[in-house]
Design an enzyme around this catalytic site. Structure first.
Site, short mmCIF file in Angstrom:
data_model
loop_
_atom_site.label_atom_id
_atom_site.label_comp_id
_atom_site.label_asym_id
_atom_site.label_seq_id
_atom_site.Cartn_x
_atom_site.Cartn_y
_atom_site.Cartn_z
CG ASP A 1 -6.29 -0.23 -14.84
OD1 ASP A 1 -6.77 0.25 -15.62
OD2 ASP A 1 -7.02 -1.26 -14.77
CG ASP B 1 -2.89 -2.89 -7.78
OD1 ASP B 1 -2.08 -3.78 -8.76
OD2 ASP B 1 -4.13 -2.98 -8.40
CB CYS C 1 -2.09 1.63 14.59
SG CYS C 1 -1.82 2.56 13.17
CB CYS D 1 -2.67 5.47 11.07
SG CYS D 1 -4.56 5.22 12.36
CB CYS E 1 -4.87 4.34 16.27
SG CYS E 1 -5.10 2.47 14.67
CG HIS F 1 -6.47 1.12 10.71
ND1 HIS F 1 -5.19 1.58 12.21
CD2 HIS F 1 -6.41 0.05 10.64
CE1 HIS F 1 -4.41 0.68 12.10
NE2 HIS F 1 -5.88 -0.88 11.48
#
Lengths: 370, 370
Positions: free
Chosen positions: A93, A266, A304, A306, A309, A335
Site C-alpha cells: 500500500d 485485502d 473445515c 485446515c 481443525c 483457520h
C-alpha cells in the site's frame, strides 16, 4: 507491463469475473483475497503456512516498513521478497490510509503529509515522490499510488478536495515511478458520493494505470452505502484492468464485492480477530476463548480441513489462548485465513458455474444464522 | 514394565551410555534432551515443528496443568497426548520443584504442601497421593514422584530433612500409583552434600523404581559442585535404569552430564532465551535482537541446517523481534531446540565412536571462545 489481468470468464448473472493476474512473481487466480503482512510477516505465520492456507499474493505496509526496519535496509537485503522469504507476489500500500489514520499526529498540505511516528514520535514527511522512492526500494510486484483517504462521514466539499488532490498526487506518483518490474496502481477516492467516485475514476483512468484500487471504503459507513458506491462505480471501470477493493475482507463483503466486479481484496480482519480468539465458521463467528468451549472437544469448524481443525479441539485452543500460549493464536490465524481462502475458491467455482447468486444465498443463510 | 532402557553401548573412557528407552509411545535414543511443554505446548511450536528439530520425548508440568486447564479436563479429552496432539512419549514432572519455588506462597508439612496459585491466588494442597492422581489423569508415559527440593544454599540439617521426606513421599507415591501404562520415577535429593546424595539414592533404589530423576541441582550452585555431586553419585546408580538430570540443559552441562552417565535431560533454557532474542551458535551465544545485527544478512548460525537458519537472516529476525512479531521468537525457538538436538546427536555419535572426551574439548573450545 509487469502486471496484467486476463479475464477468463464473466459470470452470467452478475459483474463477477474470473481472471488470471500475471506478476513478476507468478500468476494468481482472481478474485483473490490477500492476507496482510504489515511488518514483513503475516502475523504469527511462516510463508509456507500462508501458502498452505491458500494465500498466493500478500500485502505489506509501506508506512510500517518505512519506519521499521526502514526501506533502505530492506533494499540492502535484496528487497522485500528476499528479506521476508516470500517468493510469491507482493503488493505494498502507499501509507496513505495509515498516515491519515494518525489523526492529530499528521498535517496535510499540497506537497504531502507531515506525520509523527506511532513508535517514537519522530517527525516524517511523505510526498508522492517519497512514497514512490520507498515502494520502489521495497520492490513489491504492485505498488499503490499515494492518495488522500477522506474519513466517513465527511462533507462533500472535503471529499472533492481529497479526490482532486488524489488525482494530482497520482500524476506525481506516475512521474516518479520508474521501476520496470513493478506495477503502479491508482486509487479511486470520492467518499460515499457516487458522482465524485465517477469523477475520480475518470480522472485516474485518463492517467492509464495498469490497475486501480478503490480506497476510502469500509471506513465506518454502512455496508449498503459501500455496495451502492460499487454498483455505480464498477460499470465505468476498465474491463481489462484489475480492480482492488482496499481494506475489505469480511465474508459477506467479499461475496458482495465479487458480485459487483472486484478482483482483489485485502483485510486485517481474519488475522486480527484470530489473535483475539474469534474464528469464522460456516455457521458464523465463534469466540473460541469463551468459557462455553472449555470442555468442547470438537474442532473449531467441523466442516473445515485446515491444519487447526484437523488436529485440535476448541477446548485445547481455548486453553492455549487463556494461558497466553502463542500456538493458540497461530491456530486461530491459520483457520481464519484458510476459511477466507476456501470461501474465495468457492466463489471462483461459483463463477465458473454461473451460480454466484445462488452460492451467495446459500452461504449467507447459514453464516448469518450462526 | 511400561518404560525400560536398553544400554546399547558404553563409552570406553567415560561413564557415558548409549541407550534405547522404550515407552508406550515409542522408542527413543538416549542420551536425550527433552523440550519443555509447560502448559501442554512447547512454547510457540506445533508438535510437527518439535519433531522437525529432533525432539522425541517432551516434558510437561503437572503444577501448571493442574491449575489450568485442570487434570480432570485433560483426562476427559483422552489424556495429555490427545489433548495436545503429541503422539510421542511424554514425561510429567511432579510439581515439587514448582511449588517449592513459590516461596512465601507455600507451606510444607509431612502430609504435603499447601500453596497458592500464581494465577489467581487460590489455595491448593498437594500430597503425594494427590500428585499421583493428577499425573495418572494426565497419562504421560513417565510420571515423577512428588519430592521436596532443597534450595541452594541450605544447611545440612535442612537437606537431611528434605531427603528423608522425599523418601517417605516416594513410598507414598509408589503405593498410590496404579496406572499400568505409565512408569513412576523416583527423585534423588540431598543438596550438594555427596554423602546425602548417596543416602537418598540408596533409599530410593531400595524402592526399586523403573528410573530415577536427580533433582535439586542447577538451582544456583556452581557448576563444578554439580559435577562433583554427579561424579560421586552416578557410580551407585543402577546400570539398567534410566537416569534423568532434571532441569539441566545448557550445552556444557549436557556434555558434562552425559560424560558422567546421565541419560535424560530437560530444561526451559533454549526456549526461554529464544523468546528473549538470544540463540546458541557453534561460536557461543548470540543476542540476535542487538543493534549490531540490524544489517547482518547472514543466518543466525552459518553451520546450522535448521529451518530458521536456512531461510532467514539475522537482520530479518532482529526486525521481527524488535517489532514484536511472533515469527521472530518462533524462529529463535526452532533454532535453539534444533541446536541442542543436534548437539545430542553429536554426543551420541561420539559415544558410538568412543571419542566423547575429544568431542567435548572440540565443542567447548569453539563454543566458549565465541
Amino acid at each position: 507491463m509487469p502486471v496484467k489481468i486476463e479475464i477468463k470468464k464473466k459470470e452470467k448473472h452478475t459483474r463477477a469475473r474470473l481472471g488470471e493476474l500475471t506478476t513478476p512473481h507468478g500468476v494468481v487466480e482472481t478474485p483473490i483475497f490477500m492476507p496482510v503482512g504489515t511488518q514483513a510477516t503475516v502475523k504469527t505465520m511462516t510463508p509456507e503456512e500462508v501458502k498452505q492456507t491458500g494465500g498466493r499474493l500478500i500485502l505489506s505496509n509501506t508506512y510500517h516498513l518505512y519506519l521499521r526496519p526502514g526501506h533502505d535496509l530492506i533494499k540492502e537485503a535484496g528487497g522485500l521478497h528476499q528479506f521476508m522469504n516470500w517468493d510469491g507476489p507482493i503488493l505494498t500500500d502507499s501509507g496513505g490510509f495509515q498516515v491519515f489514520s494518525l489523526g492529530p499526529l499528521r498535517t496535510i498540505t499540497e506537497d504531502g503529509v507531515e506525520f509523527r511516528s506511532h513508535i517514537d514520535g519522530s517527525k516524517h514527511f511523505f510526498t508522492p515522490e517519497k512514497v514512490m522512492e520507498i515502494e520502489q526500494a521495497l520492490g513489491a510486484d504492485i505498488a499503490m499510488a499515494f492518495d488522500e483517504c477522506a474519513p466517513y462521514p465527511c462533507d462533500k466539499e472535503y471529499a472533492v478536495a481529497a479526490l482532486e488532490r488524489t488525482t494530482r498526487w497520482a500524476e506525481r506518483c506516475k512521474k516518479a515511478h520508474t521501476r520496470k518490474d513493478q506495477a503502479l496502481f491508482g486509487i479511486v477516492q470520492g467518499g460515499v458520493f457516487t458522482d465524485l467516485r465517477e469523477r475520480s475514476a475518470r480522472e485516474l483512468i485518463a492517467l492509464d494505470f495498469p490497475g486501480y484500487g478503490i480506497g476510502g471504503l469500509s471506513v465506518g459507513e454502512p455496508k449498503e452505502l459501500m455496495y451502492e458506491v460499487l454498483d455505480n462505480l464498477m460499470p465505468i471501470m476498465p474491463e481489462d484492468k484489475p480492480r482492488y477493493l482496499m481494506g475489505v475482507g469480511s465474508p459477506d463483503c467479499l461475496i458482495e464485492g465479487v458480485v459487483r466486479g472486484i478482483d482483489m481484496f485485502d483485510c486485517v480482519l481474519p488475522t486480527r480477530i484470530a489473535r483475539n480468539g474469534t474464528v469464522f465458521t460456516r455457521n458464523g463467528k465463534l469466540t473460541v476463548r469463551n468459557a462455553e468451549y472449555a470442555r468442547d472437544f470438537s474442532p473449531m469448524d467441523k466442516h473445515c480441513n485446515c491444519y487447526a481443525c484437523q488436529n485440535y479441539s476448541r477446548a485445547y485452543i481455548r486453553h492455549l489462548i487463556k494461558a497466553d500460549e502463542i500456538l493458540g493464536i497461530r491456530l486461530t490465524t491459520i483457520h481464519n485465513l484458510h476459511f477466507l481462502q476456501d470461501l474465495m475458491e468457492n466463489i471462483r467455482q461459483a463463477i465458473r458455474e454461473d451460480r454466484l447468486l445462488a452460492y451467495r444465498e446459500e452461504f449467507l443463510k447459514v453464516f448469518n444464522a450462526g
